[in-house]
Design a protein around this motif. Sequence first.
Motif, short mmCIF file in Angstrom:
data_model
loop_
_atom_site.label_atom_id
_atom_site.label_comp_id
_atom_site.label_asym_id
_atom_site.label_seq_id
_atom_site.Cartn_x
_atom_site.Cartn_y
_atom_site.Cartn_z
N ARG A 80 0.83 -1.21 0.00
CA ARG A 80 0.00 0.00 0.00
C ARG A 80 0.86 1.26 0.00
O ARG A 80 0.42 2.32 -0.43
CB ARG A 80 -0.92 0.02 1.24
CG ARG A 80 -2.05 -0.99 1.19
CD ARG A 80 -3.22 -0.50 2.04
NE ARG A 80 -2.81 -0.18 3.39
CZ ARG A 80 -2.94 -1.00 4.44
NH1 ARG A 80 -3.46 -2.20 4.27
NH2 ARG A 80 -2.56 -0.63 5.64
N TYR A 81 2.09 1.14 0.50
CA TYR A 81 2.98 2.30 0.60
C TYR A 81 3.96 2.41 -0.57
O TYR A 81 4.78 3.33 -0.60
CB TYR A 81 3.79 2.21 1.89
CG TYR A 81 2.96 2.14 3.15
CD1 TYR A 81 2.29 3.27 3.65
CD2 TYR A 81 2.82 0.94 3.84
CE1 TYR A 81 1.52 3.20 4.80
CE2 TYR A 81 2.06 0.86 5.00
CZ TYR A 81 1.42 1.99 5.47
OH TYR A 81 0.65 1.91 6.61
N VAL A 82 3.91 1.46 -1.51
CA VAL A 82 4.95 1.36 -2.53
C VAL A 82 4.46 1.87 -3.88
O VAL A 82 3.36 1.51 -4.33
CB VAL A 82 5.41 -0.12 -2.67
CG1 VAL A 82 6.51 -0.23 -3.73
CG2 VAL A 82 5.92 -0.64 -1.34
N ASP A 86 8.19 0.21 -8.08
CA ASP A 86 9.09 -0.42 -7.12
C ASP A 86 8.57 -1.76 -6.59
O ASP A 86 9.24 -2.40 -5.78
CB ASP A 86 9.35 0.52 -5.92
CG ASP A 86 10.15 1.75 -6.31
OD1 ASP A 86 10.96 1.65 -7.25
OD2 ASP A 86 9.98 2.79 -5.66
N TRP A 87 7.42 -2.19 -7.04
CA TRP A 87 6.81 -3.41 -6.49
C TRP A 87 7.75 -4.62 -6.60
O TRP A 87 7.96 -5.34 -5.63
CB TRP A 87 5.49 -3.72 -7.22
CG TRP A 87 4.34 -2.91 -6.72
CD1 TRP A 87 4.38 -1.84 -5.86
CD2 TRP A 87 2.96 -3.09 -7.06
NE1 TRP A 87 3.13 -1.34 -5.66
CE2 TRP A 87 2.23 -2.08 -6.37
CE3 TRP A 87 2.28 -3.98 -7.87
CZ2 TRP A 87 0.85 -1.97 -6.48
CZ3 TRP A 87 0.90 -3.89 -7.99
CH2 TRP A 87 0.19 -2.88 -7.29
N ASP A 88 8.29 -4.85 -7.78
CA ASP A 88 9.14 -6.03 -7.99
C ASP A 88 10.38 -5.98 -7.11
O ASP A 88 10.80 -7.00 -6.54
CB ASP A 88 9.54 -6.15 -9.45
CG ASP A 88 8.36 -6.53 -10.35
OD1 ASP A 88 7.34 -7.00 -9.80
OD2 ASP A 88 8.45 -6.33 -11.57
N LYS A 89 10.97 -4.82 -6.98
CA LYS A 89 12.19 -4.68 -6.16
C LYS A 89 11.88 -4.92 -4.69
O LYS A 89 12.64 -5.61 -3.99
CB LYS A 89 12.78 -3.28 -6.35
CG LYS A 89 13.21 -2.97 -7.76
CD LYS A 89 13.64 -1.51 -7.90
CE LYS A 89 13.95 -1.17 -9.35
NZ LYS A 89 14.27 0.27 -9.52
N ARG A 119 14.73 4.59 3.93
CA ARG A 119 14.62 6.05 3.78
C ARG A 119 13.46 6.42 2.85
O ARG A 119 12.72 7.38 3.12
CB ARG A 119 15.92 6.62 3.24
CG ARG A 119 15.89 8.14 3.03
CD ARG A 119 17.26 8.70 2.77
NE ARG A 119 18.12 8.56 3.95
CZ ARG A 119 19.36 9.05 4.02
NH1 ARG A 119 19.88 9.69 2.99
NH2 ARG A 119 20.07 8.89 5.11
N LYS A 120 13.28 5.64 1.78
CA LYS A 120 12.21 5.95 0.83
C LYS A 120 10.86 5.49 1.34
O LYS A 120 9.84 6.16 1.12
CB LYS A 120 12.51 5.29 -0.53
CG LYS A 120 11.51 5.68 -1.61
CD LYS A 120 11.93 5.17 -2.99
CE LYS A 120 10.97 5.64 -4.06
NZ LYS A 120 11.37 5.18 -5.42
N TYR A 121 10.83 4.32 2.03
CA TYR A 121 9.57 3.76 2.50
C TYR A 121 9.66 3.43 4.00
O TYR A 121 9.58 2.26 4.40
CB TYR A 121 9.21 2.49 1.71
CG TYR A 121 8.97 2.73 0.25
CD1 TYR A 121 7.94 3.58 -0.18
CD2 TYR A 121 9.75 2.10 -0.71
CE1 TYR A 121 7.71 3.80 -1.53
CE2 TYR A 121 9.52 2.31 -2.07
CZ TYR A 121 8.49 3.16 -2.47
OH TYR A 121 8.27 3.38 -3.81
#
Length: 223
Positions: A80-82, A86-89, A119-121
């Motif tokens: 939900r936060y991605v 970036d899902w696959d990574k 840091r990003k998520y």
Amino acid sequence: MALAVTVEGRREILGLWAGDGGEGAKHWLHILTEIQNRGVSDVLMLVCDGLKGLPEAVETVWPRTIVQTCVVHLLRSSFRYVARQDWDKIARLLKPAYTAPTEEAALERFAEFAGAWGRKYPAIVKLWQNAWEEFTPFLRFDTEIRRIVCTTNAIESVNARIRRAVKALGHFPNEQAALKCVYMAIMSLDPTGKGQARWTMRWKTALNAFDITFDGRLSAARQ
């Protein structure tokens, strides 16, 4: 709804309750005590989707029960936060944590994920940290038990059938009418019993693993 798997490998719906979303430890204690009073004297593991207050209620009613959060729901909540790109990574880096051979190894793999994406998520890191105590129990067991307790998909499939039945009728004059609709939907799930028979056969290996892992508690329940 509470769905159980018995020592014979049969799926049994233990009860239906209508709530208003205000569930807490007191609410769950009432429900679990009701189930206990109807004859459920021991529960090896209870799998749920991060329900607040439930672990505390379980500790009161069945002190030896292990509470396991649904890993599939934990992953869904993470995404939900991605951002889509970036899902696959994210999926690739989270997988070593929930497939690790031990809790220590899982912690190391998750630390690697946090270092790469924290840091990003940061919300994902916080989500897993908050759920860690209920996430890790299944890592102590062999693959047969892990496969069974990592998800609440069994209850989700029942919920999907219930939602279809409720949507088809659309409106109910009161709560009792809605519960009757849910009950009839459940009773129509497996009219021939073939689905139950297939499910029971799938559980045989897992039941053997449970019996050994939980030191005869499963065998004692059969007596």
